[in-house]
Write a protein that holds these residues in place. Structure first.
Motif, PDB file in Angstrom:
ATOM      1  N   LEU A  99      39.786  42.821  42.553  1.00  0.00           N
ATOM      2  CA  LEU A  99      40.688  43.950  42.402  1.00  0.00           C
ATOM      3  C   LEU A  99      42.006  43.689  43.123  1.00  0.00           C
ATOM      4  CD1 LEU A  99      38.440  47.099  43.080  1.00  0.00           C
ATOM      5  CD2 LEU A  99      39.217  46.224  40.869  1.00  0.00           C
ATOM      6  N   GLY A 100      43.079  44.284  42.599  1.00  0.00           N
ATOM      7  CA  GLY A 100      44.359  44.189  43.282  1.00  0.00           C
ATOM      8  C   GLY A 100      45.513  44.523  42.362  1.00  0.00           C
ATOM      9  N   ARG A 101      46.576  44.971  42.953  1.00  0.00           N
ATOM     10  CA  ARG A 101      47.786  45.264  42.190  1.00  0.00           C
ATOM     11  C   ARG A 101      48.451  43.962  41.753  1.00  0.00           C
ATOM     12  NH1 ARG A 101      50.622  49.885  46.077  1.00  0.00           N
ATOM     13  NH2 ARG A 101      48.952  51.446  45.922  1.00  0.00           N
ATOM     14  N   ASN A 102      49.465  44.087  40.905  1.00  0.00           N
ATOM     15  CA  ASN A 102      50.242  42.913  40.525  1.00  0.00           C
ATOM     16  C   ASN A 102      50.826  42.266  41.776  1.00  0.00           C
ATOM     17  OD1 ASN A 102      49.745  43.349  37.810  1.00  0.00           O
ATOM     18  ND2 ASN A 102      51.626  44.506  37.475  1.00  0.00           N
ATOM     19  N   GLY A 103      50.671  40.946  41.875  1.00  0.00           N
ATOM     20  CA  GLY A 103      51.165  40.242  43.051  1.00  0.00           C
ATOM     21  C   GLY A 103      50.159  40.144  44.176  1.00  0.00           C
ATOM     22  N   SER A 104      48.948  40.688  43.971  1.00  0.00           N
ATOM     23  CA  SER A 104      47.935  40.660  45.034  1.00  0.00           C
ATOM     24  C   SER A 104      47.257  39.300  45.169  1.00  0.00           C
ATOM     25  CB  SER A 104      46.866  41.719  44.757  1.00  0.00           C
ATOM     26  OG  SER A 104      46.158  41.407  43.560  1.00  0.00           O
ATOM     27  N   GLY A 105      47.288  38.507  44.091  1.00  0.00           N
ATOM     28  CA  GLY A 105      46.626  37.206  44.109  1.00  0.00           C
ATOM     29  C   GLY A 105      45.350  37.151  43.293  1.00  0.00           C
ATOM     30  N   ARG A 106      44.969  38.266  42.651  1.00  0.00           N
ATOM     31  CA  ARG A 106      43.697  38.286  41.906  1.00  0.00           C
ATOM     32  C   ARG A 106      43.729  37.311  40.726  1.00  0.00           C
ATOM     33  NH1 ARG A 106      44.902  41.765  37.564  1.00  0.00           N
ATOM     34  NH2 ARG A 106      46.814  42.906  37.965  1.00  0.00           N
ATOM     35  N   THR A 107      44.832  37.282  39.981  1.00  0.00           N
ATOM     36  CA  THR A 107      44.932  36.365  38.846  1.00  0.00           C
ATOM     37  C   THR A 107      44.987  34.921  39.325  1.00  0.00           C
ATOM     38  OG1 THR A 107      45.994  37.975  37.379  1.00  0.00           O
ATOM     39  CG2 THR A 107      46.384  35.651  36.898  1.00  0.00           C
ATOM     40  N   THR A 108      45.692  34.682  40.415  1.00  0.00           N
ATOM     41  CA  THR A 108      45.758  33.325  40.968  1.00  0.00           C
ATOM     42  C   THR A 108      44.375  32.863  41.405  1.00  0.00           C
ATOM     43  OG1 THR A 108      48.056  33.599  41.676  1.00  0.00           O
ATOM     44  CG2 THR A 108      46.773  31.888  42.778  1.00  0.00           C
ATOM     45  N   ALA A 109      43.589  33.752  42.013  1.00  0.00           N
ATOM     46  CA  ALA A 109      42.229  33.395  42.422  1.00  0.00           C
ATOM     47  C   ALA A 109      41.387  33.006  41.211  1.00  0.00           C
ATOM     48  CB  ALA A 109      41.580  34.563  43.163  1.00  0.00           C
ATOM     49  N   LEU A 110      41.540  33.745  40.119  1.00  0.00           N
ATOM     50  CA  LEU A 110      40.803  33.440  38.896  1.00  0.00           C
ATOM     51  C   LEU A 110      41.219  32.065  38.358  1.00  0.00           C
ATOM     52  CD1 LEU A 110      38.785  35.416  37.487  1.00  0.00           C
ATOM     53  CD2 LEU A 110      40.578  35.851  35.811  1.00  0.00           C
ATOM     54  N   ARG A 111      42.513  31.810  38.350  1.00  0.00           N
ATOM     55  CA  ARG A 111      43.011  30.526  37.852  1.00  0.00           C
ATOM     56  C   ARG A 111      42.591  29.369  38.756  1.00  0.00           C
ATOM     57  NH1 ARG A 111      49.186  32.557  36.482  1.00  0.00           N
ATOM     58  NH2 ARG A 111      48.700  33.659  34.532  1.00  0.00           N
ATOM     59  N   ALA A 112      42.520  29.639  40.060  1.00  0.00           N
ATOM     60  CA  ALA A 112      42.072  28.597  40.985  1.00  0.00           C
ATOM     61  C   ALA A 112      40.620  28.218  40.701  1.00  0.00           C
ATOM     62  CB  ALA A 112      42.238  29.076  42.425  1.00  0.00           C
ATOM     63  N   LEU A 113      39.783  29.210  40.418  1.00  0.00           N
ATOM     64  CA  LEU A 113      38.394  28.926  40.069  1.00  0.00           C
ATOM     65  C   LEU A 113      38.320  28.087  38.794  1.00  0.00           C
ATOM     66  CD1 LEU A 113      36.765  32.427  40.746  1.00  0.00           C
ATOM     67  CD2 LEU A 113      36.310  30.327  42.029  1.00  0.00           C
ATOM     68  N   ALA A 114      39.181  28.401  37.827  1.00  0.00           N
ATOM     69  CA  ALA A 114      39.166  27.700  36.539  1.00  0.00           C
ATOM     70  C   ALA A 114      39.808  26.324  36.620  1.00  0.00           C
ATOM     71  CB  ALA A 114      39.887  28.530  35.483  1.00  0.00           C
ATOM     72  N   GLY A 115      40.631  26.096  37.655  1.00  0.00           N
ATOM     73  CA  GLY A 115      41.299  24.807  37.781  1.00  0.00           C
ATOM     74  C   GLY A 115      42.634  24.722  37.078  1.00  0.00           C
ATOM     75  N   ARG A 163      22.974  47.383  37.153  1.00  0.00           N
ATOM     76  CA  ARG A 163      23.116  46.123  37.884  1.00  0.00           C
ATOM     77  C   ARG A 163      24.326  46.174  38.805  1.00  0.00           C
ATOM     78  NH1 ARG A 163      23.507  40.417  34.701  1.00  0.00           N
ATOM     79  NH2 ARG A 163      21.257  40.712  34.430  1.00  0.00           N
ATOM     80  N   VAL A 164      24.115  45.824  40.071  1.00  0.00           N
ATOM     81  CA  VAL A 164      25.163  45.929  41.081  1.00  0.00           C
ATOM     82  C   VAL A 164      26.267  44.911  40.824  1.00  0.00           C
ATOM     83  CG1 VAL A 164      25.664  45.647  43.539  1.00  0.00           C
ATOM     84  CG2 VAL A 164      23.585  46.834  42.815  1.00  0.00           C
ATOM     85  N   ALA A 165      27.511  45.378  40.929  1.00  0.00           N
ATOM     86  CA  ALA A 165      28.668  44.488  40.824  1.00  0.00           C
ATOM     87  C   ALA A 165      29.242  44.251  42.211  1.00  0.00           C
ATOM     88  CB  ALA A 165      29.734  45.105  39.914  1.00  0.00           C
ATOM     89  N   LEU A 166      29.608  43.003  42.484  1.00  0.00           N
ATOM     90  CA  LEU A 166      30.292  42.682  43.733  1.00  0.00           C
ATOM     91  C   LEU A 166      31.784  42.875  43.544  1.00  0.00           C
ATOM     92  CD1 LEU A 166      28.479  39.422  44.905  1.00  0.00           C
ATOM     93  CD2 LEU A 166      28.103  41.758  45.687  1.00  0.00           C
ATOM     94  N   VAL A 167      32.450  43.319  44.588  1.00  0.00           N
ATOM     95  CA  VAL A 167      33.884  43.589  44.506  1.00  0.00           C
ATOM     96  C   VAL A 167      34.597  42.913  45.674  1.00  0.00           C
ATOM     97  CG1 VAL A 167      35.681  45.363  44.599  1.00  0.00           C
ATOM     98  CG2 VAL A 167      33.565  45.800  43.336  1.00  0.00           C
ATOM     99  N   TYR A 168      35.695  42.242  45.335  1.00  0.00           N
ATOM    100  CA  TYR A 168      36.632  41.734  46.341  1.00  0.00           C
ATOM    101  C   TYR A 168      37.980  42.354  46.034  1.00  0.00           C
ATOM    102  CZ  TYR A 168      33.242  38.089  47.545  1.00  0.00           C
ATOM    103  OH  TYR A 168      32.120  37.414  47.953  1.00  0.00           O
ATOM    104  N   GLU A 169      38.562  43.015  47.013  1.00  0.00           N
ATOM    105  CA  GLU A 169      39.903  43.562  46.828  1.00  0.00           C
ATOM    106  C   GLU A 169      40.899  42.658  47.535  1.00  0.00           C
ATOM    107  OE1 GLU A 169      42.559  47.638  47.409  1.00  0.00           O
ATOM    108  OE2 GLU A 169      40.463  47.592  48.067  1.00  0.00           O
ATOM    109  N   LEU A 170      41.921  42.256  46.798  1.00  0.00           N
ATOM    110  CA  LEU A 170      42.953  41.388  47.376  1.00  0.00           C
ATOM    111  C   LEU A 170      44.245  42.159  47.544  1.00  0.00           C
ATOM    112  CD1 LEU A 170      40.972  39.377  45.623  1.00  0.00           C
ATOM    113  CD2 LEU A 170      42.733  37.720  46.176  1.00  0.00           C
ATOM    114  N   ARG A 171      44.945  41.826  48.613  1.00  0.00           N
ATOM    115  CA  ARG A 171      46.249  42.430  48.866  1.00  0.00           C
ATOM    116  C   ARG A 171      47.145  41.356  49.481  1.00  0.00           C
ATOM    117  NH1 ARG A 171      45.390  47.457  52.281  1.00  0.00           N
ATOM    118  NH2 ARG A 171      44.169  48.015  50.424  1.00  0.00           N
ATOM    119  N   ARG A 172      48.261  41.079  48.813  1.00  0.00           N
ATOM    120  CA  ARG A 172      49.224  40.081  49.291  1.00  0.00           C
ATOM    121  C   ARG A 172      48.556  38.736  49.593  1.00  0.00           C
ATOM    122  NH1 ARG A 172      53.190  43.686  53.271  1.00  0.00           N
ATOM    123  NH2 ARG A 172      53.841  45.173  51.658  1.00  0.00           N
TER     124      ARG A 172
END
Length: 219
Positions: free
Chosen positions: A35-51, A196-205
């Motif tokens: 989770l996170g607003r635009n610019g929080s790093g959530r999309t970057t984290a996803l892309r880092a996992l994907a390479g 089914r339980v979902a895990l959540v990570y909230e990112l900020r900056r």
């Protein structure tokens, strides 16, 4: 069971650091939400996992193996599927051709999203945003990946189709990681019903500010 994780991951775009030593782990089968607003790093984290973006420091670990230096195409070959927020379909190809690229027998995808049946001969680039998301997710379902990474899966969808989308994602026997701006209503309702339980990570900056179960965030 499979697990994909970031360990003290740092990502830089030129002089700017987008992730500041992020550590998170996504087990599967199951759903993990970034989770996170635009610019929080959530999309970057996803892309880092994907390479699709390199790490400046830290590691990507998949089932106990360091895959930091493994290129994105090799991760995909081994069962990792990324559905980006934009350009997730081949716009010049028809819906049928997009599905054929994922699997010749695409009946399962059309059962998941019957709205695509009358659109099979349409070029994907002419579809609405929600229809393109359905098509992109259909291709991911057909891939039978071990790890599915999706940036804003329900973008442009009606509430009913968005709820259906999260039903499909949570039912996958895969490690599923999604990036969202806020916890989707479908997950809030599912958590309240004891699903089914979902895990959540909230990112900020570019840093993790919350890590826990979805139910903790909704209380």
């Amino acid at each position: 069971m499979t697990t994909v994780s970031l360990r003290q991951a740092r990502v830089r775009y030129g002089p700017l650091e987008a992730l500041h030593g992020v550590t998170l782990a996504a087990p599967g089968p199951g759903l993990t939400v970034l989770l996170g607003r635009n610019g929080s790093g959530r999309t970057t984290a996803l892309r880092a996992l994907a390479g699709t973006v390199p790490l400046a420091d830290g590691a990507v670990v998949w089932d106990g193996t360091d895959v930091t230096r493994m290129p994105a195409f090799e991760r995909a070959r081994r069962g990792m599927c990324l559905v980006p927020e934009r350009q997730a379909v081949f716009g010049s190809l028809t819906v049928r051709e997009n599905l054929d690229l994922a699997a010749p027998d695409h009946g399962t995808a059309l059962d998941a999203y019957p709205q695509l049946r009358p659109l099979l001969e349409r070029r994907a680039g002419t579809l609405s945003g929600g229809e393109q998301r359905m098509l992109a997710l259909s291709r991911a379902l057909l891939a039978r990946a071990r790890v599915v990474l999706v940036d804003e899966p329900a973008q442009g969808m009606s509430p009913a189709v968005a709820a259906r989308t999260y039903e499909l994602l949570t039912a996958l026997e895969a490690c599923v990681v999604v990036a969202e701006q806020r916890l989707p209503p479908a997950l809030r309702e599912r958590t309240a019903r004891g699903g089914r339980v979902a895990l959540v990570y909230e990112l900020r900056r570019g840093a993790v500010v919350f890590a826990g179960e979805a139910g903790e965030l909704t209380r």
